[in-house]
Motif scaffolding. Structure first.
Motif, mmCIF file in Angstrom:
data_model
loop_
_atom_site.group_PDB
_atom_site.id
_atom_site.type_symbol
_atom_site.label_atom_id
_atom_site.label_comp_id
_atom_site.label_asym_id
_atom_site.label_seq_id
_atom_site.Cartn_x
_atom_site.Cartn_y
_atom_site.Cartn_z
ATOM 1 N N ARG A 8 0.833 -1.204 0.000
ATOM 2 C CA ARG A 8 0.000 0.000 0.000
ATOM 3 C C ARG A 8 0.864 1.249 0.000
ATOM 4 O O ARG A 8 0.670 2.174 -0.790
ATOM 5 C CB ARG A 8 -0.889 -0.034 1.250
ATOM 6 C CG ARG A 8 -1.924 1.053 1.341
ATOM 7 C CD ARG A 8 -2.582 0.941 2.725
ATOM 8 N NE ARG A 8 -3.862 1.633 2.823
ATOM 9 C CZ ARG A 8 -3.993 2.896 3.170
ATOM 10 N NH1 ARG A 8 -2.933 3.627 3.429
ATOM 11 N NH2 ARG A 8 -5.194 3.442 3.272
ATOM 12 N N ALA A 9 1.847 1.282 0.917
ATOM 13 C CA ALA A 9 2.724 2.452 0.996
ATOM 14 C C ALA A 9 3.464 2.657 -0.323
ATOM 15 O O ALA A 9 3.605 3.785 -0.803
ATOM 16 C CB ALA A 9 3.721 2.287 2.143
ATOM 17 N N LEU A 44 1.281 4.166 -2.975
ATOM 18 C CA LEU A 44 0.956 5.568 -2.743
ATOM 19 C C LEU A 44 2.181 6.479 -2.869
ATOM 20 O O LEU A 44 2.080 7.684 -2.678
ATOM 21 C CB LEU A 44 0.310 5.729 -1.363
ATOM 22 C CG LEU A 44 -1.093 5.117 -1.243
ATOM 23 C CD1 LEU A 44 -1.552 5.077 0.209
ATOM 24 C CD2 LEU A 44 -2.100 5.895 -2.092
ATOM 25 N N CYS A 45 3.333 5.893 -3.157
ATOM 26 C CA CYS A 45 4.536 6.703 -3.328
ATOM 27 C C CYS A 45 4.968 6.698 -4.794
ATOM 28 O O CYS A 45 4.490 5.902 -5.586
ATOM 29 C CB CYS A 45 5.673 6.175 -2.462
ATOM 30 S SG CYS A 45 5.449 6.559 -0.726
ATOM 31 N N GLU A 46 5.894 7.588 -5.085
ATOM 32 C CA GLU A 46 6.355 7.717 -6.467
ATOM 33 C C GLU A 46 6.899 6.385 -6.979
ATOM 34 O O GLU A 46 7.712 5.743 -6.342
ATOM 35 C CB GLU A 46 7.446 8.787 -6.524
ATOM 36 C CG GLU A 46 7.854 9.120 -7.929
ATOM 37 C CD GLU A 46 8.888 10.243 -7.952
ATOM 38 O OE1 GLU A 46 8.750 11.214 -7.183
ATOM 39 O OE2 GLU A 46 9.829 10.137 -8.747
ATOM 40 N N LEU A 72 8.706 -0.330 -1.598
ATOM 41 C CA LEU A 72 9.321 0.999 -1.640
ATOM 42 C C LEU A 72 10.729 0.994 -2.230
ATOM 43 O O LEU A 72 11.123 1.897 -2.945
ATOM 44 C CB LEU A 72 9.334 1.628 -0.246
ATOM 45 C CG LEU A 72 8.056 2.386 0.113
ATOM 46 C CD1 LEU A 72 7.976 2.651 1.608
ATOM 47 C CD2 LEU A 72 7.966 3.692 -0.668
#
Ligand SMILES: C[S@@+](CC[C@H](N)C(=O)[O-])C[C@H]1O[C@@H](n2cnc3c(N)ncnc32)[C@H](O)[C@@H]1O
Lengths: 271, 370
Positions: B36-37, B40-42, B354
């Protein structure tokens, strides 16, 4: 090494003349309870300072600090950390201490604040009072809470009020945290970026939600206290349940995002 | 008031997130917060090197610290995987014996040596600069999700193959396939006229005219679900890269979002459309040929379930028997670059992380036996 310096300083004593110099002798400093090397240091600092009144101010600084009930070892450390203390006039000293008392800092607290953050005696009273007023009027902290904030996070007095307001609003509106909880978690010890990084990380992982108008969330948010007052490893292991690698990349991405936002805002401001 | 919502109460991006939290929270379990993280990040990109460009973009990009993830796999991994596959062959009746598959799987990387996709190392968030045209006006590289190259590698095109790219726009995978320079004939299709135009523009900025001539390439805008009626039992390889909830996109862009209320019906019909497209792709393949189904969603309903139904219906309605081709050897080879979902019972999926923020990409490969 240090021996050498000590020697030359001993010789330096005779070079100094005048009444104040006599009062502020190495011997008198040692008598006040300073160790030899502390006495050396204080003596050296004062004799290097320009202006006839420097020795007088130094003496008044020492007596004022002793009057707060601090011992010689603490006073020595404070002077080392914050040499500006030497330059304060006695009357100023008394006014500022009186002002801090009026802000609610009682004996124990006052000592603690001064020993952790001696700069608080260097800053003009007006600045401290402005911060206090700001916290009460703009952020609706109680008088009692303001005292606690000053005691726990005295460095707040040097912060830019605009940035403080932003930090407060961020935590109040975005995170839905009330004043009492902010005080408890010593919010003002942390920079906006520290707070934002941890909060946004949790939020993107789905572990933190902004409460709705009724203050409700679908998940139970972790307490601000448990987010802020732990070191990074504990934060990652217990709250975010993520790896250090992920958080590291995340922080770099955020820094770039925020920088771009600031650029944008600056751009909008000029255009 | 700084934080007060000036937008609609539930913008499509918010609806998408709510939907994903519910669905993927269950589907991915403890992996979901991390995915999820990342979503939601580039995101990270890969630079697909354009072999038709005159400039030496490869060394240029390497100087910037990128590496070609396709060649950046060591032999040890290859050997390891062969034995690993031999032991852990799946027992599900959808999957098949694995011993010769591993050999089959090594070959695409022989033929696809021409495909080069450069990425910045794990954890490195450097962005690519936009590609520049060479003296003929062709761009040096195409920026795309590096994980999107995997379906093309998995498709395993061989010299002289006739290939169908059923849902091709805007053309990232088409371009990737063209880089092999070994195709017989390539059929490129997308039902959307405007998107097909965009695809043509992309192809023209990357490929010299002769390669785009009618002898090598055909671009159409048909409804792909009808392909079985148009051209049955024809292709060696068919890529079925279906429309889906485009998870990453749906989380960041409110415009034209599949989770907007007005598109609810369309969104609900996606699995059916995907199934029909896959079935059409299966029909278009000749017996012995292979089909690759791919999406850019994490959704089990749009991934595994669609493939399962297609296998079932192909058998029931068309007497086409299919075999699932194990893609483990391929994913194993690229585990340095991508995070793959563990224990999928059917197909393989790149999940965003990430430090390696590619995907999501789901892919499943089928071999047509009859
Ligand atoms: C995920 S995108 C394809 C991306 C493309 N393969 C690439 O790599 O750039 C799905 C495409 O399917 C197209 N599409 C939707 N319905 C279709 C249909 N019935 N037949 C053919 N294409 C369709 C959409 O216009 C969209 O361009």
């Amino acid at each position: 090494g240090s021996d050498c310096i000590l020697q030359s300083n001993h010789h330096g004593v005779t070079d100094l003349s005048g009444k104040h110099a006599a009062e502020l002798s190495l011997r008198s400093l040692v008598n006040m309870g300073f160790t030899d090397s502390q006495a050396e240091q204080i003596y050296e600092t004062v004799s290097k300072a320009k202006g006839a009144s420097s020795a007088k101010h130094a003496l008044s600084a020492l007596s004022s600090l002793f009057a707060l009930g601090l011992n010689a070892s603490t006073v020595g450390k404070l002077l080392e950390k914050c040499p500006q203390l030497y330059t304060i006039k006695e009357s100023q000293f008394q006014q500022r201490i009186g002002n801090l008392r009026r802000q609610g800092l009682g004996e124990g607290s006052l000592q603690r604040v001064v020993s952790h953050y001696p700069q608080i005696l260097v800053v003009p009273m007006k600045k401290i009072n402005n911060v206090g007023m700001f916290l009460r009027e703009k952020c609706l902290f109680t008088v009692q809470q303001v005292t606690e904030i000053l005691r726990d996070s005295p460095a707040i007095i040097e912060e830019d009020l605009g940035e403080l307001e932003y930090k407060f609003q961020y935590v109040y509106f975005r995170m839905g945290v009330k004043q009492a909880e902010m005080v408890k978690s010593k919010l003002f010890r942390f920079t906006l970026n520290e707070v934002r990084s941890r909060h946004c990380f949790l939020e993107r992982r789905g572990l933190y939600q902004t409460p709705d108008k009724k203050g409700q969330t679908l998940i139970v948010n972790p307490k601000l206290n448990s987010i802020l007052t732990v070191d990074q490893d504990t934060f990652l292991a217990q709250v975010a349940k993520a790896s250090a690698e992920e958080y590291d990349v995340f922080q770099r991405l955020m820094a770039r995002e925020w920088q771009a936002e600031e650029h944008q805002e600056n751009f909008e401001a000029v255009s | 008031e700084k934080w007060a919502a000036t937008r609609a109460k539930y913008p499509p991006t918010t609806l998408a997130l709510q939907h994903f939290d519910a669905a993927y929270g269950i589907q991915l379990g403890h992996l979901w917060p991390s995915v999820r993280a990342a979503l939601l990040c580039e995101r990270k990109y890969g630079a697909l090197v354009n072999n038709f460009s005159d400039d030496d973009v490869l060394s240029d990009l390497q100087d910037q610290g990128c590496r070609d993830f396709i060649s950046d796999t060591d032999l040890e991994v290859h050997l390891e995987q062969i034995s690993a596959v031999g032991v852990e062959g799946e027992s599900s009746d959808l999957s098949t014996k694995t011993s010769d598959i591993s050999h089959q799987q090594l070959s695409p990387l022989q033929i696809s040596r021409n495909i080069k996709c450069l990425v910045f190392p794990r954890g490195d968030i450097t962005r690519f600069k936009p590609a520049k045209p060479d003296k003929f006006g062709l761009l040096g590289y195409y920026l795309m999700d590096a994980a999107s190259v995997l379906p093309c590698l998995a498709l395993d095109v061989q010299e002289g193959h006739n290939v169908l790219d059923l849902c091709a726009a805007p053309g990232g995978k088409t371009l990737t396939l063209l880089q092999t320079q070994c195709l017989g004939f390539l059929c490129v299709n997308d039902s959307s006229i405007s998107r097909t135009l965009r695809l043509k523009r992309v192809l023209h900025s990357y490929t010299p005219k002769p390669f785009l001539s009618g002898d090598n390439l055909r671009i159409t805008s048909f409804d792909g679900t009808k392909w079985g009626e148009i051209e049955r039992d024809t292709f060696d390889r068919v890529l079925v890269d279906v429309p889906c909830t485009t998870d990453r996109h749906s989380l960041v862009e409110d415009d034209n979002n599949i989770f907007s209320r007005s598109r609810t019906g369309e969104r609900r019909r996606l699995p059916q459309l995907q199934l029909e497209l896959l079935l059409a792709g299966i029909e278009a393949t000749h017996p012995g040929g292979e089909i690759l189904y791919s999406t850019c969603t994490l959704s089990q309903t749009q991934n595994q379930s669609v493939v399962e139904q297609a296998i079932h219906l192909a058998q029931e309605n068309h007497s086409i028997h299919l075999q699932v081709v194990d893609l483990k050897p391929l994913t194993h080879m690229f585990r340095k670059t991508f995070h793959f979902a563990p224990n999928l019972h059917l197909g393989e999926m790149v999940i965003p992380h990430l430090a390696a923020n590619f995907g999501p990409i789901y892919m499943c490969k089928l071999k047509r036996l009859t």
